[in-house]
Every structure is written in structure tokens, then in C-alpha cells.
Design a protein around this motif. Sequence first.
Motif, PDB file in Angstrom:
ATOM      1  N   HIS A 142       0.835  -1.211   0.000  1.00  9.35           N
ATOM      2  CA  HIS A 142       0.000   0.000   0.000  1.00  9.35           C
ATOM      3  C   HIS A 142       0.862   1.250   0.000  1.00  9.35           C
ATOM      4  CE1 HIS A 142      -3.081   2.902   1.240  1.00  9.35           C
ATOM      5  NE2 HIS A 142      -2.194   3.324   2.121  1.00  9.35           N
ATOM      6  N   LEU A 143       1.869   1.299   0.860  1.00 10.20           N
ATOM      7  CA  LEU A 143       2.717   2.479   0.965  1.00 10.20           C
ATOM      8  C   LEU A 143       3.517   2.713  -0.304  1.00 10.20           C
ATOM      9  CD1 LEU A 143       4.010   2.049   4.633  1.00 10.20           C
ATOM     10  CD2 LEU A 143       2.228   3.578   3.815  1.00 10.20           C
ATOM     11  N   SER A 144       3.979   1.631  -0.907  1.00 11.97           N
ATOM     12  CA  SER A 144       4.707   1.758  -2.164  1.00 11.97           C
ATOM     13  C   SER A 144       3.837   2.397  -3.232  1.00 11.97           C
ATOM     14  CB  SER A 144       5.194   0.382  -2.620  1.00 11.97           C
ATOM     15  OG  SER A 144       5.907   0.479  -3.831  1.00 11.97           O
ATOM     16  N   ASN A 145       2.589   1.995  -3.302  1.00  9.61           N
ATOM     17  CA  ASN A 145       1.668   2.535  -4.309  1.00  9.61           C
ATOM     18  C   ASN A 145       1.283   3.979  -4.021  1.00  9.61           C
ATOM     19  OD1 ASN A 145       1.636   0.084  -5.683  1.00  9.61           O
ATOM     20  ND2 ASN A 145      -0.168  -0.663  -4.569  1.00  9.61           N
ATOM     21  N   GLU A 146       1.086   4.305  -2.730  1.00 11.65           N
ATOM     22  CA  GLU A 146       0.567   5.616  -2.369  1.00 11.65           C
ATOM     23  C   GLU A 146       1.637   6.695  -2.219  1.00 11.65           C
ATOM     24  OE1 GLU A 146      -2.557   6.568  -2.033  1.00 11.65           O
ATOM     25  OE2 GLU A 146      -3.510   4.632  -2.359  1.00 11.65           O
ATOM     26  N   TYR A 147       2.878   6.292  -1.881  1.00 15.55           N
ATOM     27  CA  TYR A 147       3.908   7.269  -1.572  1.00 15.55           C
ATOM     28  C   TYR A 147       5.195   7.093  -2.372  1.00 15.55           C
ATOM     29  CZ  TYR A 147       1.195   7.995   2.774  1.00 15.55           C
ATOM     30  OH  TYR A 147       0.211   8.247   3.698  1.00 15.55           O
ATOM     31  N   PHE A 148       5.649   5.853  -2.546  1.00 11.64           N
ATOM     32  CA  PHE A 148       7.025   5.592  -2.975  1.00 11.64           C
ATOM     33  C   PHE A 148       7.083   4.730  -4.231  1.00 11.64           C
ATOM     34  CE2 PHE A 148       7.029   5.761   1.735  1.00 11.64           C
ATOM     35  CZ  PHE A 148       7.767   6.917   1.916  1.00 11.64           C
ATOM     36  N   SER A 149       6.524   5.185  -5.303  1.00  8.84           N
ATOM     37  CA  SER A 149       6.520   4.387  -6.533  1.00  8.84           C
ATOM     38  C   SER A 149       7.955   4.036  -6.936  1.00  8.84           C
ATOM     39  CB  SER A 149       5.850   5.170  -7.664  1.00  8.84           C
ATOM     40  OG  SER A 149       4.504   5.442  -7.344  1.00  8.84           O
ATOM     41  N   ARG A 150       8.124   2.763  -7.269  1.00  6.08           N
ATOM     42  CA  ARG A 150       9.406   2.230  -7.752  1.00  6.08           C
ATOM     43  C   ARG A 150      10.510   2.299  -6.693  1.00  6.08           C
ATOM     44  NH1 ARG A 150       7.326   5.313 -11.675  1.00  6.08           N
ATOM     45  NH2 ARG A 150       8.740   7.024 -11.202  1.00  6.08           N
ATOM     46  N   THR A 151      10.136   2.371  -5.424  1.00  5.28           N
ATOM     47  CA  THR A 151      11.119   2.363  -4.340  1.00  5.28           C
ATOM     48  C   THR A 151      10.964   1.084  -3.530  1.00  5.28           C
ATOM     49  OG1 THR A 151      11.080   4.778  -4.148  1.00  5.28           O
ATOM     50  CG2 THR A 151      11.952   3.566  -2.276  1.00  5.28           C
ATOM     51  N   GLN A 152      12.101   0.431  -3.256  1.00  3.71           N
ATOM     52  CA  GLN A 152      12.079  -0.789  -2.452  1.00  3.71           C
ATOM     53  C   GLN A 152      11.805  -0.433  -0.999  1.00  3.71           C
ATOM     54  OE1 GLN A 152      12.586  -3.486  -4.257  1.00  3.71           O
ATOM     55  NE2 GLN A 152      12.548  -5.113  -2.734  1.00  3.71           N
ATOM     56  N   LEU A 153      10.752  -1.025  -0.444  1.00  2.00           N
ATOM     57  CA  LEU A 153      10.355  -0.715   0.928  1.00  2.00           C
ATOM     58  C   LEU A 153      10.587  -1.888   1.865  1.00  2.00           C
ATOM     59  CD1 LEU A 153       6.893   1.105   0.697  1.00  2.00           C
ATOM     60  CD2 LEU A 153       9.150   2.124   0.822  1.00  2.00           C
ATOM     61  N   LYS A 154      10.833  -1.534   3.129  1.00  3.76           N
ATOM     62  CA  LYS A 154      10.758  -2.504   4.213  1.00  3.76           C
ATOM     63  C   LYS A 154       9.790  -1.939   5.237  1.00  3.76           C
ATOM     64  CE  LYS A 154      15.472  -4.328   3.762  1.00  3.76           C
ATOM     65  NZ  LYS A 154      16.779  -4.495   4.450  1.00  3.76           N
ATOM     66  N   ASN A 193       7.664  16.461  14.119  1.00  3.37           N
ATOM     67  CA  ASN A 193       7.491  15.426  13.103  1.00  3.37           C
ATOM     68  C   ASN A 193       6.260  15.767  12.276  1.00  3.37           C
ATOM     69  OD1 ASN A 193       5.586  14.565  15.154  1.00  3.37           O
ATOM     70  ND2 ASN A 193       5.550  12.574  14.151  1.00  3.37           N
ATOM     71  N   LEU A 194       6.333  15.531  10.970  1.00  3.94           N
ATOM     72  CA  LEU A 194       5.316  16.022  10.052  1.00  3.94           C
ATOM     73  C   LEU A 194       4.669  14.899   9.262  1.00  3.94           C
ATOM     74  CD1 LEU A 194       7.319  19.075   8.679  1.00  3.94           C
ATOM     75  CD2 LEU A 194       5.257  19.199  10.101  1.00  3.94           C
ATOM     76  N   PRO A 195       3.420  15.089   8.855  1.00  2.40           N
ATOM     77  CA  PRO A 195       2.784  14.101   7.982  1.00  2.40           C
ATOM     78  C   PRO A 195       3.359  14.202   6.571  1.00  2.40           C
ATOM     79  CG  PRO A 195       1.347  15.998   8.250  1.00  2.40           C
ATOM     80  CD  PRO A 195       2.522  16.217   9.166  1.00  2.40           C
ATOM     81  N   VAL A 196       3.364  13.071   5.880  1.00  4.67           N
ATOM     82  CA  VAL A 196       3.856  13.004   4.505  1.00  4.67           C
ATOM     83  C   VAL A 196       2.659  12.853   3.581  1.00  4.67           C
ATOM     84  CG1 VAL A 196       5.322  11.740   2.874  1.00  4.67           C
ATOM     85  CG2 VAL A 196       6.004  11.947   5.292  1.00  4.67           C
ATOM     86  N   GLY A 197       2.600  13.685   2.562  1.00  2.00           N
ATOM     87  CA  GLY A 197       1.486  13.631   1.637  1.00  2.00           C
ATOM     88  C   GLY A 197       1.598  12.473   0.663  1.00  2.00           C
ATOM     89  N   LYS A 198       0.456  11.924   0.270  1.00  2.00           N
ATOM     90  CA  LYS A 198       0.410  10.868  -0.732  1.00  2.00           C
ATOM     91  C   LYS A 198       0.526  11.479  -2.124  1.00  2.00           C
ATOM     92  CE  LYS A 198      -3.557   9.276   0.810  1.00  2.00           C
ATOM     93  NZ  LYS A 198      -4.747   8.391   0.927  1.00  2.00           N
ATOM     94  N   HIS A 199       0.577  10.636  -3.127  1.00  2.00           N
ATOM     95  CA  HIS A 199       0.674  11.134  -4.500  1.00  2.00           C
ATOM     96  C   HIS A 199      -0.475  12.073  -4.849  1.00  2.00           C
ATOM     97  CE1 HIS A 199       4.079   8.669  -5.252  1.00  2.00           C
ATOM     98  NE2 HIS A 199       3.447   7.510  -5.370  1.00  2.00           N
ATOM     99  N   ASP A 200      -1.651  11.844  -4.260  1.00  2.00           N
ATOM    100  CA  ASP A 200      -2.808  12.673  -4.596  1.00  2.00           C
ATOM    101  C   ASP A 200      -2.911  13.938  -3.741  1.00  2.00           C
ATOM    102  OD1 ASP A 200      -3.636  11.751  -2.132  1.00  2.00           O
ATOM    103  OD2 ASP A 200      -5.397  10.671  -2.865  1.00  2.00           O
ATOM    104  N   GLY A 201      -1.910  14.178  -2.875  1.00  2.00           N
ATOM    105  CA  GLY A 201      -1.895  15.379  -2.066  1.00  2.00           C
ATOM    106  C   GLY A 201      -2.598  15.261  -0.730  1.00  2.00           C
TER     107      GLY A 201
END
Length: 345
Positions: free
Chosen positions: A29-41, A95-103
Amino acid sequence: MALRNGGIRLNQLFPLEVSVLSSDALSTHLSNEYFSRTQLKCRLFSRGLHDVYKIWAGDQTYFYKVYRQGVRSKAEIQSELDLLLHLKAADLAVNLPVGKHDGTYISEFHTANGVRYGVLYTSVGMREFSHIEETPESNEKLGAYIASVHTAWDRCDAALNRWDLDASTFLDRSLEAARQFSEVHDFDLDFLEEVGKQVKNKLKGLPTETPQFGICHGDFYSGNVRVDAEHNPILIDFDFCGKGWRAYDISMYAYPFGMGSDVANFPQRERRKEQFLNGYNKVRAMSEAEVDSIALFIPFRRIFNIGTLYITYLTNTWGHSTVTWNVDSDVDMLKKWVDLNPIFS
């Protein structure tokens, strides 16, 4: 026709009280919403009132909070995020919230026990405040920082959809939960009721206007403070934020419950309070009456911990045996505190 077993249809899911999201599914979910093409753990980091996951994305780390179902509404969470973004605009480190691709910032997860919300937060600071040496300079710096947060929020004109940190929330609701708990566990409820009554009477004499009363962090203790390389403080975890007395916000760090339950710790407590207020008053001067009210918020918060945190929120995470131990321990320590700190005379 579906068979029944103890009144539950075999083709129905058994009801849940709490749930834990899959780390693997959350990673996707996080890869799709925030980090496209990034390897996540993604790994579950801690469980408490809410669930927190630690996220590794390339060379960056983040924390993903999944809010307990039914505890915070989406509007309340968004209001918390708005307050954080206001502090960012005021050039205050938090500490701050991080926006998704859709803002947007908030995700919804439809689980077997209802909708849960999730927000990704930045990872801040080098270490916890409690892991550095406590000095007059560090305490004064922390006091000035908290005063700057308070004064910045006094200039916030955004609509606030949060609870009030008042007698109704902290005392009335908590004591009602304690009464119900007394039906399954024997503890000194009469003592707790009397302390609550005394605190509530004292609160009636406190001002409810800015700047003495306003938006507060709500859970300000050393575990919710981190520091950067120069030991500048950075607040985290604003889940309890809401309008309340600023003396309450100050009390948990500057006048801690544990130090007030042991006479041997009184000198250290007084030094910490004086050093913290030296820094705070450089930004926003407190009256003598406001300073004197700080002690009142120790039993105020302890009753909230017993009735709301332990009994209401954490029973289904900790289990009954751990909750009873915490209730008994806090009631016993509160008795010592009341004996050693005669604030009701």
C-alpha cells in the motif's frame, strides 16, 4: 442452510475488538501511495493506543501510524495534521505528515472490525530527549521551545475538531470507566473519586482564556521529545492534542508524577521545574497563580491514565492482568503523591 455454533453462523466472521494490519500488505500500500518504484521494508514497530510501523524507503526512514478503530475520527486526525502543518509554517521543528501522490494525508483501511485510518510521518531527530544528559541548558531550551509551540498555536485560526483537555474528558469520563471496572477488580475507587472531586473543584478557579488556556500537545513528556545533533528539541506524537490549560501541558515533564512520589526526588523536581520555566517565561511569561496550578494537573492526568488509557483504551491490547497491575500501581503511587503534595488544603 448455514449451521449454527453457539449462536454464530459458521459462514460469518467472528467479531473482533482490535486488529493488526499485515506488514507485507501495508508495504505494498505504501509503495503505491507514496514511494513508486522504491524498495520498501515495513515492520510493526510498537503497539499501544495505536499501532506504529517503521518504514525504510531507500536511505530514508519513516513511521506509519495506524489509528485504533473508533478512537479518532477522520476529521479529528485531519485537525491534528493541520496543527502540525501550522507549526511547520511557523518554522518550528516537529514530526510532520507526509502527503500521498494525490496530495492527501489519510488512508482508510476497511478491516474485519471496521475502518481504520493511517498516516505516514517523518522520522525526526538523532535520539530521544531522555537519552541526553539533563542540564539547566537542555531544560531551559525545552521550556522555550514548548512556549514557542503554544504561542504559535495561539495564532492558528483553523477550525479545531479535537477533544477538550478538560474536567469532562479527563475526570468525568475516566471516573465513570473506573466505576465500571470496579465491578470486576477491587481497588480503592472511593479514594480516586475523592481526588477527582477535589481536582474538579480546583479547576473551576482557573482561567479558560488565551494564553493560559489554548491548544496543547496533550502528552508532553520526555518520551515524546527527540533532539537533533545540537540537542534542539523536536516534538512528536500529537495524538492527544486539543484545547486545555497550558499548565497541564507543562506538568508532565516539568513536574513529573514519579518525582513527586518520593521525597528524595523533590530537589531534582524543583530544579527541573525552575530551569524549564526559566526558558518558558522568556517566550511567554506565566503568572504566579498559573505556575502554582501546575501541581494540580498531576492527579488530573493520573486519573485520566487510570480510567481512560488503561481501562478504556488498552485493556484489549495489554490484557486484564496488565491493566489491573497498572491501575493498582498508579492508585498506590497517587496516594503517596497526595500525602506528600498537599494541594487541596
